[in-house]
Scaffold this active site. Structure first.
Site, short mmCIF file in Angstrom:
data_model
loop_
_atom_site.label_atom_id
_atom_site.label_comp_id
_atom_site.label_asym_id
_atom_site.label_seq_id
_atom_site.Cartn_x
_atom_site.Cartn_y
_atom_site.Cartn_z
N ASP A 16 0.84 -1.21 0.00
CA ASP A 16 0.00 0.00 0.00
C ASP A 16 0.88 1.26 0.00
O ASP A 16 0.38 2.38 -0.10
CB ASP A 16 -1.02 -0.01 1.15
CG ASP A 16 -0.38 -0.07 2.52
OD1 ASP A 16 0.87 -0.17 2.61
OD2 ASP A 16 -1.12 -0.05 3.52
N SER A 17 2.22 1.06 0.03
CA SER A 17 3.15 2.16 -0.21
C SER A 17 2.94 2.75 -1.61
O SER A 17 3.43 3.84 -1.90
CB SER A 17 4.60 1.67 -0.07
OG SER A 17 4.80 0.48 -0.81
N ASP A 59 -1.08 -6.16 -0.61
CA ASP A 59 -1.38 -5.52 0.67
C ASP A 59 -2.89 -5.26 0.78
O ASP A 59 -3.51 -4.83 -0.21
CB ASP A 59 -0.66 -4.18 0.74
CG ASP A 59 0.20 -4.04 1.98
OD1 ASP A 59 0.02 -4.82 2.93
OD2 ASP A 59 1.06 -3.14 1.98
N LYS A 75 -1.32 -9.39 2.56
CA LYS A 75 -0.61 -8.95 3.77
C LYS A 75 -1.52 -8.00 4.52
O LYS A 75 -2.22 -7.18 3.90
CB LYS A 75 0.70 -8.25 3.43
CG LYS A 75 1.41 -7.68 4.67
CD LYS A 75 2.80 -7.20 4.38
CE LYS A 75 2.89 -5.82 3.82
NZ LYS A 75 2.28 -4.75 4.66
N GLU A 106 -1.76 -5.63 8.43
CA GLU A 106 -0.99 -5.10 9.56
C GLU A 106 -1.67 -5.42 10.88
O GLU A 106 -2.91 -5.48 10.95
CB GLU A 106 -0.84 -3.58 9.42
CG GLU A 106 -0.07 -3.16 8.18
CD GLU A 106 0.09 -1.65 8.06
OE1 GLU A 106 -0.33 -0.91 8.98
OE2 GLU A 106 0.64 -1.21 7.04
N GLU A 132 8.94 -4.41 10.73
CA GLU A 132 9.36 -3.10 10.23
C GLU A 132 9.88 -2.20 11.34
O GLU A 132 9.23 -1.99 12.36
CB GLU A 132 8.19 -2.42 9.49
CG GLU A 132 8.57 -1.06 8.93
CD GLU A 132 7.65 -0.53 7.85
OE1 GLU A 132 6.74 -1.27 7.42
OE2 GLU A 132 7.83 0.63 7.45
O1 KIV Z 1 3.47 -1.15 1.71
C1 KIV Z 1 4.63 -1.58 1.70
O2 KIV Z 1 5.40 -1.34 0.77
C2 KIV Z 1 5.05 -2.40 2.82
C3 KIV Z 1 6.48 -2.84 2.87
C4 KIV Z 1 7.38 -1.71 2.98
C5 KIV Z 1 6.72 -3.88 3.86
O3 KIV Z 1 4.28 -2.70 3.66
#
Ligand code: KIV
Length: 269
Positions: free
Chosen positions: A46-47, A85, A115, A117, A184
């Protein structure tokens, strides 16, 4: 090297002590290059909100955005495992929402896992998804979707109490069925203890050298994202510099009438 990477591959790599190389990607061409280079796992993080869409943090990104980017990445990949994510509010609201949204990422965009959190609160969600056949990667330590709770991107698990809490959360996620956990921005000693305690692989970002694998944001590795460079990032190229050079070259050529030449043009019969 040619075998498709699955959750089983990652588990075996941990057992054999083979480091797992992971990066993020958000588009097909980058994903294809990463795959050709031999990356083990690609996270459609989600980055994408920050490095692609220009938001200040990861919160605004939507399910539809994640579906679009994950499908694009998937089209470029043959060998690497592709993990999507789960965006903010796509799983925190209820187990039903989590199941529906994680299922969409697998069904509509071809992700092989999701993924999400969070620690103990996330464990029942993880358990439910895994029971329904959806592999889940956990994410502990600095969890960017909680940026407003943390009040910044500080180091996590700094004291004994919070390090113990993180260890308990990691165990809870493993018991719930996570196939791996991202750690992280935590002290390397804490990451080492978690890595030695868990049977599933840990994937570190700012968590030191003792994790089973490493992940970074691909734009950081390329030297393309220039807003800030965290201590844990290593740049392997100056893509931003190269891109600016290419763009300036093109602009100059157009302005000076040097592009296109007749060789780059079509002629009538
Ligand atoms: O969103 C992302 O890119 C991440 C990674 C940096 C682990 O969660």
């Amino acid at each position: 090297m040619d075998d498709k990477v699955t959750t089983k591959t990652l588990f075996r790599m941990k057992q054999k002590g083979q480091p797992i190389a992971c990066l993020t990607a958000y588009d097909c061409l980058t994903a294809r290059l990463l795959d050709q280079a031999g990356i083990d796992l690609i996270l459609v993080g989600d980055s994408v909100a920050m490095v692609f869409a220009g938001y200040e943090n990861t919160l605004p990104i939507r399910m539809e955005d994640m579906l679009y980017h994950t499908a694009a990445v998937k089209r470029g990949v043959k060998r690497a495992m592709v993990v999507a994510d789960m965006p903010f509010l796509s799983y925190q609201t209820s187990i039903a929402d989590a199941t529906h949204n994680a299922g969409r990422l697998l069904k509509e965009s071809g992700a092989e896992a999701v993924k999400l959190e969070g620690g103990r609160v996330a464990a029942p969600i993880v358990k439910n998804l895994v029971e329904r056949g959806i592999p889940v990667m956990g994410h502990l330590g600095l969890t960017p979707q909680s940026i407003h709770k943390f009040g910044g991107y500080q180091l996590q698990a700094r004291d004994k109490e919070s390090a113990d809490r993180l260890m308990a959360a990691a165990k809870a996620l493993e018991t719930a069925g996570c196939f791996a956990i991202v750690l992280e921005k935590i002290p390397y000693q804490v990451a080492k203890r978690v890595t030695e305690t868990l049977k599933i692989p840990t994937i570190g970002i700012g968590a030191g050298p003792h994790c089973d694998g490493q992940i970074l944001v691909v734009d950081d590795v390329e030297g393309k994202f220039e807003d800030f460079v965290p201590k844990f990032v290593r740049r392997y190229a100056d893509v931003a510099g190269e891109m600016r050079k290419a763009y300036r070259g093109y602009i100059d050529d157009v302005r000076q009438g040097k592009f296109p030449t007749l060789d780059e043009s079509f002629s009538e019969e």
